[in-house]
Enzyme design. Structure first.
Site: not given
Ligand code: GCB
Length: 651
Positions: A206, A450, A503, A539
């Site tokens: 990403d 990941e 997330y 994250e």
């Molecule tokens: C993740 C990734 C990261 C992305 C992020 C997102 O899990 O490790 O590279 O930018 O999510 O914002 O979706």
């Protein structure tokens, strides 16, 4: 690393070949010393992208043989910088294939005339695959866009009357299932929809695949017998610091080595002789992370002096390495630095900014470190690739703790678990450890982010990769970063610390912040129950367009980002009393990605905008991080409040 004669560097069109080669020699950062000079080659280079259908015209016409301007029009291209965003050309922005860089360098006379001088060309990073010629002669090839490589060009520059040399690089940004990160080229063959030969590059990560000469390019000298590499590991015995060193010399077998360890006042506190040994430092000043001690980031200097006996007389070489004395250890529930529990409160970053893309830039770097210190952040992860050496040096100097990550991001395809891929990944870990092994700020290696580790070959792949990394550097723990979705995670049994991205209420249960606490707590408990290892929330975050406001909070607003973070913090505050040892926000700043309906001109999960201005969440985190620092700092309580009050970073 300079690699032998040209190999099969071009397969179909822009595609590449990969092959694993063993590493040779050291990769000490080029520093000036009484025996070493350095000439920076940053500035404007000549540039051309090879837009021919095959992308091979440059090789067919041998553009490296004569000045680039003679084979066609050239552009001015700044170095370091990505080439993508400096122009107005849409095709160049998304170009895939070979681009050509060239520049003339004028050498001091001694460099080209003194056979006792070794002249080395060093490229900080060329993304992704690079071939280098000097005066039309092939001198090096390198695969991988995030680590330095070198070529010894002494013979070439000393063989003729020329005091200048023409440096040409061909750089290819094509990603394949075997590159790191991986990618694929997809040819679109339906001629009713696409022109003939049309292809796109797909990636599984990403961020935008910026390319070009991203980091400083320079020439430096050493004597022909020289200090090639130094490895330092440190320990502590009560109040005595221990510095174990090993020095590698090239060019002669008849030499003496002296080593001196100097404190910050320049006083010699320990000394030794020979290629390896242990220095003892009484009343040691330990290297402490920022906000963990009133005098963080104490650095000694290890001065290495080489005297070699050569036919023409003695040859001297000097190299000075900054050394921070500290220990790192992991228990079932804790991450220890100097024997004290360390809690990571920090960020994930990207090398990314307007115009320069992933190009190294001092003002940007200093701004970022000032923001980190303002925020009260004590750590970051080099998501998702190794950062510039100059970044790591500032981490050492400011006490910012680093999780040093390889470019193993977006490993999704089954081909990316093949032996070819594994070999390359092992080699990248070697290059990374060789480059960063002496940085006290680096406390944890991350081999990947990941990966789809539930695929069958992943178990062998990660077992081998993690074991190899531990063998390369037994002094540091190893992790890989997983995702809350990947329940049957095959890497977790082998790592020392579990790093988990999640997330909640962003990619799942959109808009439902009320489920975060339950889901996060359950997840932590599951990981801990299964593995009994410390956990880092590596994250978490929410897409936020600066200036969007909605109350009650709605997704993409500054209020939603704050609200989501607050829900996470409630759980983190419980679990950090048990086994959670850190939290890293995604992301420090907004950054560019590929275009997609999910991304509004890039990823907006920054707590700062891409121009480094704070969103509301930055103030929330700042309050939290300073509070955490007050609670988790050691040896410092009394002095700390005093110091914070007087500090320009005080709340
Ligand atoms: C993740 C990734 C990261 C992305 C992020 C997102 O899990 O490790 O590279 O930018 O999510 O914002 O979706």
């Amino acid at each position: 690393m300079s690699r032998g004669p040209a190999r099969a560097w071009v397969a179909l069109g822009p595609l590449l070949w990969t092959c694993g080669l063993a590493l040779e020699g050291g990769m000490l950062y080029p520093r000036e010393s009484p025996s070493r000079e350095r000439k920076d080659l940053d500035g404007l280079w000549s540039f051309r992208a090879d837009f021919s259908d095959s992308r091979r015209q440059g090789f067919e016409q041998q553009w490296y043989r004569a000045p680039l301007r003679e084979s066609g029009p050239t552009l001015d291209m700044p170095v370091p910088s990505s080439f993508n965003d400096v122009g107005q050309d849409r095709q160049l922005r998304s170009f895939v294939g070979w681009v050509w860089y060239e520049r003339e360098a004028t050498l001091p006379q001694r460099w080209s005339q003194d056979p006792g001088t070794r002249v080395v060309l060093r490229i900080g990073s060329a993304h992704y695959y690079a071939i280098v010629w000097v005066n039309g002669v092939h001198v090096a090839e390198h695969e991988g866009g995030h680590l330095p490589f070198e070529a010894d060009i002494s013979k070439l520059v000393q063989s003729g009357p020329l005091s200048s040399c023409r440096i040409t690089l061909a750089i290819n940004n094509t990603l394949t299932p075997h590159t790191l990160p991986p990618g694929t080229i997809v040819y679109k063959t339906d001629t009713s929809k696409y022109p003939k030969g049309y292809f796109v590059q797909n990636t599984y990560f990403d961020f935008f695949n910026y390319a070009g000469l991203h980091r400083p390019v320079l020439l430096y000298t050493t004597p022909t017998t020289y200090i090639d590499d130094i490895t330092v590991t440190t320990g502590v015995d009560q109040d005595t610091g221990l510095v174990d060193y090993q020095i590698f010399v090239q060019g002669s077998e008849h030499f003496q080595l002296e080593v001196y360890l100097l404190d910050e006042e320049g006083k010699v506190v320990a000394q030794g002789i020979g290629s390896r040994g242990r220095l003892q430092v009484p009343n040691v000043h330990l290297w402490w992370p920022y906000l963990m001690h009133e005098h963080p980031a104490y650095l000694y200097s290890l001065e290495v002096r080489l005297t070699a006996q050569m036919a023409a007389g003695p040859v001297l070489d000097f190299y000075t390495l900054p050394v921070g004395i500290r220990t790192v250890a992991v228990t079932e529930r804790q991450f220890l630095i100097n024997g004290k529990p360390f809690y990571f409160h920090g960020v994930n970053k990207h090398e990314d900014a307007d115009i320069r893309g992933k190009g190294f830039d001092w003002p940007l770097l200093v701004k970022d470190f000032n923001l980190l210190r303002w925020l009260g952040a004590n750590a970051f992860r080099t998501s998702h690739y190794p950062y510039a050496e100059e970044v790591m040096q500032l981490c050492d100097r400011y006490g910012i703790v680093v999780i040093d990550e390889s470019p193993g991001v977006g490993i999704m395809l089954v081909q990316s678990y093949s032996n070819v891929s594994l070999q390359h990944h092992l080699e990248v870990m070697e290059e990374l450890v060789r480059r960063d092994k002496n940085h006290p700020s680096v406390v944890l290696w991350s081999v990947a982010n990941e990966p789809t580790s539930f695929l069958k070959p992943a178990a062998y792949y990660f077992k081998t990769l993690i074991a190899h990394t531990k063998a390369l550097d037994p002094s540091r723990p190893v992790t890989f970063v997983t995702n809350s979705n990947y329940e049957a995670d095959l890497g977790a049994p082998y790592v020392d610390v579990i790093c988990v991205n999640s997330y909640y209420s962003w990619y799942h249960d959109y808009g439902h912040m009320e489920v975060i606490q339950l889901q996060l707590a359950t997840e932590f408990e599951n990981w801990y129950r299964t593995y009994q290892k410390p956990i880092i929330q590596s994250e978490y975050g929410a897409e936020t367009i600066a200036g969007f406001h909605q109350d009650p909070p709605l997704m993409f607003s500054e209020e939603y980002q704050k609200g989501l973070l607050e829900q996470y913090h409630l759980v983190l505050d419980q679990k950090r009393k048990e086994y959670v040892v850190g939290e890293l926000i995604w992301n420090f700043a907004d950054f560019m990605t590929d275009q997609s309906p999910q991304r509004a001109v890039g990823n907006r999960k920054g707590i700062f905008t891409r121009q480094r201005q704070p969103k509301a969440a930055a103030f929330l985190l700042r309050e939290r991080y300073w509070k955490l620092a007050n609670e988790t700092g050691h040896h410092w309580s009394a002095a700390k409040s005093q110091c914070l009050e007087n500090s320009p970073f005080a709340l």
